[in-house]
Each structure stands twice: as structure tokens, then as C-alpha cells.
Design a protein around this motif. Structure first.
Motif, PDB file in Angstrom:
ATOM      1  N   LYS A  48       0.826  -1.219   0.000  1.00  0.00           N
ATOM      2  CA  LYS A  48       0.000   0.000   0.000  1.00  0.00           C
ATOM      3  C   LYS A  48       0.857   1.264   0.000  1.00  0.00           C
ATOM      4  CE  LYS A  48      -3.025  -0.806   3.350  1.00  0.00           C
ATOM      5  NZ  LYS A  48      -3.694  -0.287   4.559  1.00  0.00           N
ATOM      6  N   PRO A  49       1.553   1.524  -1.084  1.00  0.00           N
ATOM      7  CA  PRO A  49       2.483   2.673  -1.091  1.00  0.00           C
ATOM      8  C   PRO A  49       1.761   3.967  -0.712  1.00  0.00           C
ATOM      9  CG  PRO A  49       2.613   1.450  -3.145  1.00  0.00           C
ATOM     10  CD  PRO A  49       1.479   0.861  -2.385  1.00  0.00           C
ATOM     11  N   ASP A 100       8.569  -4.592  -1.075  1.00  0.00           N
ATOM     12  CA  ASP A 100       9.454  -3.850  -1.978  1.00  0.00           C
ATOM     13  C   ASP A 100       9.790  -4.693  -3.204  1.00  0.00           C
ATOM     14  OD1 ASP A 100       9.358  -1.950  -0.057  1.00  0.00           O
ATOM     15  OD2 ASP A 100      11.473  -2.019   0.497  1.00  0.00           O
ATOM     16  N   LYS A 101      10.072  -5.967  -2.937  1.00  0.00           N
ATOM     17  CA  LYS A 101      10.404  -6.873  -4.032  1.00  0.00           C
ATOM     18  C   LYS A 101       9.219  -7.027  -4.970  1.00  0.00           C
ATOM     19  CE  LYS A 101      13.647 -10.088  -2.235  1.00  0.00           C
ATOM     20  NZ  LYS A 101      13.715 -11.362  -1.504  1.00  0.00           N
ATOM     21  N   LEU A 102       8.042  -7.259  -4.379  1.00  0.00           N
ATOM     22  CA  LEU A 102       6.842  -7.490  -5.184  1.00  0.00           C
ATOM     23  C   LEU A 102       6.536  -6.308  -6.097  1.00  0.00           C
ATOM     24  CD1 LEU A 102       4.424  -9.200  -2.618  1.00  0.00           C
ATOM     25  CD2 LEU A 102       5.472 -10.240  -4.628  1.00  0.00           C
ATOM     26  N   TYR A 108       7.418  -1.302 -11.104  1.00  0.00           N
ATOM     27  CA  TYR A 108       7.426   0.017 -10.460  1.00  0.00           C
ATOM     28  C   TYR A 108       8.820   0.407  -9.996  1.00  0.00           C
ATOM     29  CZ  TYR A 108       2.478   1.051 -10.286  1.00  0.00           C
ATOM     30  OH  TYR A 108       1.186   1.377 -10.630  1.00  0.00           O
ATOM     31  N   LYS A 109       9.067   1.691 -10.096  1.00  0.00           N
ATOM     32  CA  LYS A 109      10.257   2.226  -9.466  1.00  0.00           C
ATOM     33  C   LYS A 109       9.852   2.623  -8.050  1.00  0.00           C
ATOM     34  CE  LYS A 109      13.023   6.185 -10.483  1.00  0.00           C
ATOM     35  NZ  LYS A 109      13.419   7.084 -11.568  1.00  0.00           N
ATOM     36  N   LEU A 110      10.586   2.153  -7.097  1.00  0.00           N
ATOM     37  CA  LEU A 110      10.223   2.430  -5.709  1.00  0.00           C
ATOM     38  C   LEU A 110      11.178   3.443  -5.101  1.00  0.00           C
ATOM     39  CD1 LEU A 110       8.508   1.647  -3.168  1.00  0.00           C
ATOM     40  CD2 LEU A 110      10.291  -0.031  -2.685  1.00  0.00           C
ATOM     41  N   ILE A 111      10.600   4.477  -4.555  1.00  0.00           N
ATOM     42  CA  ILE A 111      11.418   5.469  -3.851  1.00  0.00           C
ATOM     43  C   ILE A 111      11.046   5.428  -2.377  1.00  0.00           C
ATOM     44  CG2 ILE A 111      11.994   7.909  -3.629  1.00  0.00           C
ATOM     45  CD1 ILE A 111      11.335   8.260  -6.558  1.00  0.00           C
ATOM     46  N   VAL A 112      12.008   5.122  -1.564  1.00  0.00           N
ATOM     47  CA  VAL A 112      11.760   5.095  -0.125  1.00  0.00           C
ATOM     48  C   VAL A 112      12.324   6.363   0.481  1.00  0.00           C
ATOM     49  CG1 VAL A 112      12.260   3.904   2.045  1.00  0.00           C
ATOM     50  CG2 VAL A 112      11.818   2.582  -0.030  1.00  0.00           C
TER      51      VAL A 112
END
Ligand SMILES: [Zn+2]
Length: 131
Positions: A48-49, A100-102, A108-112
């Protein structure tokens, strides 16, 4: 028993866990001011980003340092009930890693963004990657 009073704990919880927490609002303002359209807490995506820029396939997770076990001084465990908090936070981290992996697998590019980065006003650095 736990020495942290109920009030104190719910204070910590609401500060760090709730939706639209302060760090998140800072990111939302930042995006709006640059004309980005975003979606919040997209339940269809793993983890749930907090913020999703769908057309760019970018997901942003704003993470409270305490809850997600970031290695900074905001993430110190409370002095009481250390085991409880440690387990809880370790579980959070495991879940983060899995999600994050999923989401990356979905393209998707993930930005934390860690809470402490926002406090330090270093947001610009991360967001250069958006454009
Ligand atoms: Zn941190």
C-alpha cells in the motif's frame, strides 16, 4: 507490564503510524507544488504505497524511522519493553522487504523516503530521480 503509559503510546502511534502523517504531507506538498498528480495509499499495490505516480510507475513509501528500523537516531527503541518493540519492528522490516520486491517485480520504481530525510530537508536529492 509495560511502563509506557497508554497516552504516551497512542501519542507515538498517531505521530508515526497514521495516514497523512507529517512527513507524508511534506512529500505531498512537494509533489503538488511541482504539478505532479498522485494517488494515496493504493491498496492494489504491494505494501500500500503512501504515494503513487501511476503514469510514471513510481511508488513512494514514506517511512517513519522508528517503525521501519532505520539506522538513525530517530529510530531508538523505547527503554521499556525493548523486546516487544524489537520484534514488532523486525516484522515491519521483513514485510517491507517482501513488499518492496513485489512492487519492483510489477515494474514500479520504488522510492523510499525516510522520515529523517524530510526533517533534514534533503528531499530534493531523492526527487531529482523523478524527472
Ligand atoms: Zn531515519
Amino acid at each position: 507490564m509495560d511502563n509506557v503509559t497508554k497516552k504516551k503510546r497512542s501519542e507515538i502511534m498517531s505521530r508515526i503510524r497514521g495516514k497523512n502523517t507529517k512527513p507524508e504531507i511534506a512529500v505531498m506538498k512537494y509533489l503538488s507544488s511541482r504539478g505532479y498528480k498522485y494517488r494515496l495509499h493504493d491498496k492494489k499495490l504491494p505494501g500500500k504505497p503512501d504515494i503513487v505516480l501511476k503514469w510514471k510507475k513510481i511508488a513512494i513509501q514514506v517511512r517513519g524511522c522508528f517503525w521501519h528500523g532505520h539506522s538513525c537516531k530517530l529510530a531508538n527503541y523505547p527503554k521499556t519493553n525493548r523486546k516487544y518493540w524489537k520484534d514488532k519492528i523486525n516484522n515491519n522490516r521483513k514485510r517491507d522487504r517482501k513488499n518492496d520486491k513485489l512492487i519492483k517485480k510489477m515494474g514500479y520504481k520504488l522510492i523510499v523516503i525516510n522520515e529523517c530525510k524530510i526533517r533534514n530537508k534533503k528531499l530534493n536529492i531523492k526527487f531529482n530521480r523523478l524527472s
